[in-house]
Enzyme design. Structure first.
Site, PDB file in Angstrom:
ATOM      1  N   SER A 182       0.846  -1.198   0.000  1.00  0.00           N
ATOM      2  CA  SER A 182       0.000   0.000   0.000  1.00  0.00           C
ATOM      3  C   SER A 182       0.877   1.242   0.000  1.00  0.00           C
ATOM      4  O   SER A 182       1.713   1.428   0.888  1.00  0.00           O
ATOM      5  CB  SER A 182      -0.891   0.008   1.242  1.00  0.00           C
ATOM      6  OG  SER A 182      -1.411   1.309   1.426  1.00  0.00           O
TER       7      SER A 182
ATOM      8  N   HIS B  13      -1.294  -1.344  -4.196  1.00  0.00           N
ATOM      9  CA  HIS B  13      -2.561  -0.999  -3.546  1.00  0.00           C
ATOM     10  C   HIS B  13      -2.628   0.514  -3.350  1.00  0.00           C
ATOM     11  O   HIS B  13      -1.730   1.113  -2.741  1.00  0.00           O
ATOM     12  CB  HIS B  13      -2.621  -1.728  -2.204  1.00  0.00           C
ATOM     13  CG  HIS B  13      -3.887  -1.573  -1.437  1.00  0.00           C
ATOM     14  ND1 HIS B  13      -5.007  -2.340  -1.662  1.00  0.00           N
ATOM     15  CD2 HIS B  13      -4.218  -0.743  -0.416  1.00  0.00           C
ATOM     16  CE1 HIS B  13      -5.964  -2.002  -0.811  1.00  0.00           C
ATOM     17  NE2 HIS B  13      -5.512  -1.022  -0.039  1.00  0.00           N
TER      18      HIS B  13
ATOM     19  N   ASP C 110      -4.836   3.580  -1.847  1.00  0.00           N
ATOM     20  CA  ASP C 110      -5.917   3.920  -0.920  1.00  0.00           C
ATOM     21  C   ASP C 110      -6.480   5.297  -1.242  1.00  0.00           C
ATOM     22  O   ASP C 110      -5.805   6.306  -1.072  1.00  0.00           O
ATOM     23  CB  ASP C 110      -5.387   3.904   0.521  1.00  0.00           C
ATOM     24  CG  ASP C 110      -5.097   2.499   0.994  1.00  0.00           C
ATOM     25  OD1 ASP C 110      -6.020   1.665   0.958  1.00  0.00           O
ATOM     26  OD2 ASP C 110      -3.950   2.224   1.396  1.00  0.00           O
TER      27      ASP C 110
ATOM     28  N   MET D 297      -9.093   8.050  -0.218  1.00  0.00           N
ATOM     29  CA  MET D 297      -9.871   8.459   0.967  1.00  0.00           C
ATOM     30  C   MET D 297     -10.419   9.865   0.752  1.00  0.00           C
ATOM     31  O   MET D 297      -9.717  10.731   0.221  1.00  0.00           O
ATOM     32  CB  MET D 297      -8.984   8.463   2.209  1.00  0.00           C
ATOM     33  CG  MET D 297      -8.304   7.136   2.486  1.00  0.00           C
ATOM     34  SD  MET D 297      -7.404   7.210   4.046  1.00  0.00           S
ATOM     35  CE  MET D 297      -6.639   5.583   4.059  1.00  0.00           C
TER      36      MET D 297
ATOM     37  N   HIS E 159      -8.448   0.893  -3.663  1.00  0.00           N
ATOM     38  CA  HIS E 159      -9.323   0.674  -2.510  1.00  0.00           C
ATOM     39  C   HIS E 159     -10.017   1.994  -2.213  1.00  0.00           C
ATOM     40  O   HIS E 159      -9.392   2.909  -1.687  1.00  0.00           O
ATOM     41  CB  HIS E 159      -8.451   0.186  -1.342  1.00  0.00           C
ATOM     42  CG  HIS E 159      -9.191  -0.005  -0.059  1.00  0.00           C
ATOM     43  ND1 HIS E 159      -8.525  -0.183   1.142  1.00  0.00           N
ATOM     44  CD2 HIS E 159     -10.514  -0.073   0.232  1.00  0.00           C
ATOM     45  CE1 HIS E 159      -9.419  -0.345   2.105  1.00  0.00           C
ATOM     46  NE2 HIS E 159     -10.620  -0.273   1.589  1.00  0.00           N
TER      47      HIS E 159
ATOM     48  N   MET F  15     -12.130   4.266  -0.204  1.00  0.00           N
ATOM     49  CA  MET F  15     -12.732   4.534   1.110  1.00  0.00           C
ATOM     50  C   MET F  15     -13.429   5.881   0.999  1.00  0.00           C
ATOM     51  O   MET F  15     -13.001   6.900   1.555  1.00  0.00           O
ATOM     52  CB  MET F  15     -11.642   4.529   2.199  1.00  0.00           C
ATOM     53  CG  MET F  15     -11.210   3.109   2.545  1.00  0.00           C
ATOM     54  SD  MET F  15      -9.604   3.054   3.353  1.00  0.00           S
ATOM     55  CE  MET F  15      -8.547   3.165   1.920  1.00  0.00           C
TER      56      MET F  15
ATOM     57  N   MET G   6     -11.296  -5.978   5.968  1.00  0.00           N
ATOM     58  CA  MET G   6     -10.445  -5.036   6.710  1.00  0.00           C
ATOM     59  C   MET G   6     -10.112  -5.630   8.077  1.00  0.00           C
ATOM     60  O   MET G   6     -11.003  -6.101   8.785  1.00  0.00           O
ATOM     61  CB  MET G   6     -11.156  -3.698   6.925  1.00  0.00           C
ATOM     62  CG  MET G   6     -11.430  -2.854   5.694  1.00  0.00           C
ATOM     63  SD  MET G   6      -9.996  -2.173   4.845  1.00  0.00           S
ATOM     64  CE  MET G   6      -9.034  -1.437   6.149  1.00  0.00           C
TER      65      MET G   6
ATOM     66  N   PHE H 240      -6.158   4.779   8.237  1.00  0.00           N
ATOM     67  CA  PHE H 240      -4.752   5.082   8.510  1.00  0.00           C
ATOM     68  C   PHE H 240      -3.898   3.825   8.407  1.00  0.00           C
ATOM     69  O   PHE H 240      -4.362   2.725   8.715  1.00  0.00           O
ATOM     70  CB  PHE H 240      -4.600   5.671   9.919  1.00  0.00           C
ATOM     71  CG  PHE H 240      -5.398   6.923  10.099  1.00  0.00           C
ATOM     72  CD1 PHE H 240      -4.898   8.156   9.691  1.00  0.00           C
ATOM     73  CD2 PHE H 240      -6.680   6.869  10.636  1.00  0.00           C
ATOM     74  CE1 PHE H 240      -5.658   9.308   9.822  1.00  0.00           C
ATOM     75  CE2 PHE H 240      -7.441   8.025  10.770  1.00  0.00           C
ATOM     76  CZ  PHE H 240      -6.932   9.247  10.363  1.00  0.00           C
TER      77      PHE H 240
ATOM     78  N   GLY I  78      -0.398   1.683   9.654  1.00  0.00           N
ATOM     79  CA  GLY I  78       0.345   1.489  10.895  1.00  0.00           C
ATOM     80  C   GLY I  78      -0.488   1.132  12.107  1.00  0.00           C
ATOM     81  O   GLY I  78      -0.007   1.229  13.238  1.00  0.00           O
TER      82      GLY I  78
ATOM     83  N   ASP J 138      -6.492  -6.436   4.642  1.00  0.00           N
ATOM     84  CA  ASP J 138      -5.879  -5.100   4.636  1.00  0.00           C
ATOM     85  C   ASP J 138      -5.922  -4.525   6.051  1.00  0.00           C
ATOM     86  O   ASP J 138      -7.005  -4.354   6.622  1.00  0.00           O
ATOM     87  CB  ASP J 138      -6.662  -4.204   3.668  1.00  0.00           C
ATOM     88  CG  ASP J 138      -6.042  -2.824   3.489  1.00  0.00           C
ATOM     89  OD1 ASP J 138      -4.930  -2.581   4.021  1.00  0.00           O
ATOM     90  OD2 ASP J 138      -6.679  -1.988   2.809  1.00  0.00           O
ATOM     91  N   GLY J 139      -4.732  -4.235   6.583  1.00  0.00           N
ATOM     92  CA  GLY J 139      -4.630  -3.604   7.895  1.00  0.00           C
ATOM     93  C   GLY J 139      -3.784  -4.420   8.853  1.00  0.00           C
ATOM     94  O   GLY J 139      -4.169  -5.517   9.246  1.00  0.00           O
TER      95      GLY J 139
ATOM     96  N   SER K  68       2.837  -0.324   6.041  1.00  0.00           N
ATOM     97  CA  SER K  68       4.025  -0.021   6.839  1.00  0.00           C
ATOM     98  C   SER K  68       5.007  -1.195   6.873  1.00  0.00           C
ATOM     99  O   SER K  68       6.226  -0.970   6.871  1.00  0.00           O
ATOM    100  CB  SER K  68       3.616   0.395   8.255  1.00  0.00           C
ATOM    101  OG  SER K  68       2.684  -0.499   8.798  1.00  0.00           O
TER     102      SER K  68
HETATM  103  C1  DX5 Z   1      -6.019   1.640   5.808  1.00  0.00           C
HETATM  104  C2  DX5 Z   1      -5.667   1.284   4.376  1.00  0.00           C
HETATM  105  C3  DX5 Z   1      -4.556   0.329   4.271  1.00  0.00           C
HETATM  106  C4  DX5 Z   1      -3.265   0.790   4.885  1.00  0.00           C
HETATM  107  C5  DX5 Z   1      -2.643  -0.400   5.536  1.00  0.00           C
HETATM  108  O1  DX5 Z   1      -7.282   2.167   5.893  1.00  0.00           O
HETATM  109  O2  DX5 Z   1      -6.765   0.754   3.703  1.00  0.00           O
HETATM  110  O3  DX5 Z   1      -4.353  -0.097   2.935  1.00  0.00           O
HETATM  111  O4  DX5 Z   1      -2.356   1.346   3.991  1.00  0.00           O
HETATM  112  O5  DX5 Z   1      -1.515  -0.003   6.232  1.00  0.00           O
HETATM  113  P1  DX5 Z   1      -0.755  -0.990   7.215  1.00  0.00           P
HETATM  114  O6  DX5 Z   1      -0.337  -2.184   6.395  1.00  0.00           O
HETATM  115  O7  DX5 Z   1       0.372  -0.179   7.727  1.00  0.00           O
HETATM  116  O8  DX5 Z   1      -1.741  -1.399   8.289  1.00  0.00           O
HETATM  117 ZN    ZN Z   2      -6.340  -0.199   1.746  1.00  0.00          ZN
END
Ligand code: DX5
Ligand code: ZN
Length: 222
Positions: free
Chosen positions: A8, A31, A33, A35, A64, A66, A135, A141, A143, A173-174, A196
């Site tokens: 990501s 990936h 994201d 938002m 993705h 969101m 998820m 976010f 991390g 994811d997450g 991360s």
């Molecule tokens: C969070 C995102 C993820 C995010 C995952 O809402 O959808 O794709 O980048 O980050 P890590 O792998 O650090 O949890």
């Molecule tokens: Zn994501």
């Protein structure tokens, strides 16, 4: 299809996206994201940046979304160059129509579930989908800490996909890392987003390979 890794770019340097994509050339997907500061309390990028990124990398883009009003915006991400588009079911009023529009435009259609959203009400929708994103943190976010409470849902989703004889990928994811990926693969996931864990690693490509090998070993021993 074996185990796939999708780094990501949320944790990457947004001023150097082309270089950051090149740093994970061993990945299966990139990936992205998206938002909107409404569906989640964070703001990233939109279709114009996706279109530029699609030209700057050979990796297929896994978008993705969101965002609220996913029905309205999702098809535009296929036009921008995404090869897979994921909408959140919590933000979608007409998921059948939206999934069909994504597919008709030539991309894979995917539905995401937040941690508290169950899969069972959507069993009859699985045939319209190429992937389900489960998820394992509240979206918004990078991390965050992996939520083990989502593991039973991974298992139940895999059972439903098998029951209907479908080829639907299950993406996690997450909080995916070397500490958590095996649990997800054992539960039936086959596509892993890692932000991360990959971008904070000294060698992102080596981490991609390590995560894929761990997932493959866990899936074949389960
Ligand atoms: C969070 C995102 C993820 C995010 C995952 O809402 O959808 O794709 O980048 O980050 P890590 O792998 O650090 O949890
Ligand atoms: Zn994501």
């Amino acid at each position: 299809m074996g185990m796939q890794i999708a780094p990501s770019i949320l944790t990457a340097d947004f001023a150097r996206l082309a270089d950051e994509a090149a740093a994970v050339s061993n990945a299966d997907w990139l990936h992205v994201d998206v938002m909107d500061n409404h569906f989640v309390p964070n703001l990233t990028l939109g279709a114009p940046v996706v279109a530029s990124l699609a030209k700057a990398t050979d990796l297929p883009l896994d978008c993705h979304l969101m965002i609220e009003d996913a029905d309205r915006w999702a098809p535009g991400y296929v036009e921008a160059g995404a090869r897979s588009v994921t909408f959140h079911i919590e933000a979608c009023k007409a998921p059948v129509r939206t999934a069909r529009e994504i597919r008709a435009k030539g991309a894979r259609a995917s539905m995401a579930l937040k941690p508290a959203t169950p899969i069972e009400p959507y069993e009859d929708l699985l045939g319209e989908l190429d992937m389900v994103l489960i998820m394992t943190v509240e979206p918004g976010f990078g991390g965050q800490k992996f939520l083990d409470l989502c593991l039973p849902k991974i298992r139940r989703t895999r059972e439903l996909v098998a029951k209907h004889g479908l080829d639907v990928w299950i993406q996690i994811d997450g909080g995916v890392s070397a500490e958590t990926i095996e649990r997800c693969a054992e539960a039936g996931a086959d596509m892993f987003v890692a932000g991360s864990a990959v971008y904070d690693a000294n060698d992102p490509n080596a981490m991609v390979d390590k995560l894929r090998a761990m997932a493959e070993a866990a899936a074949s021993s389960s």
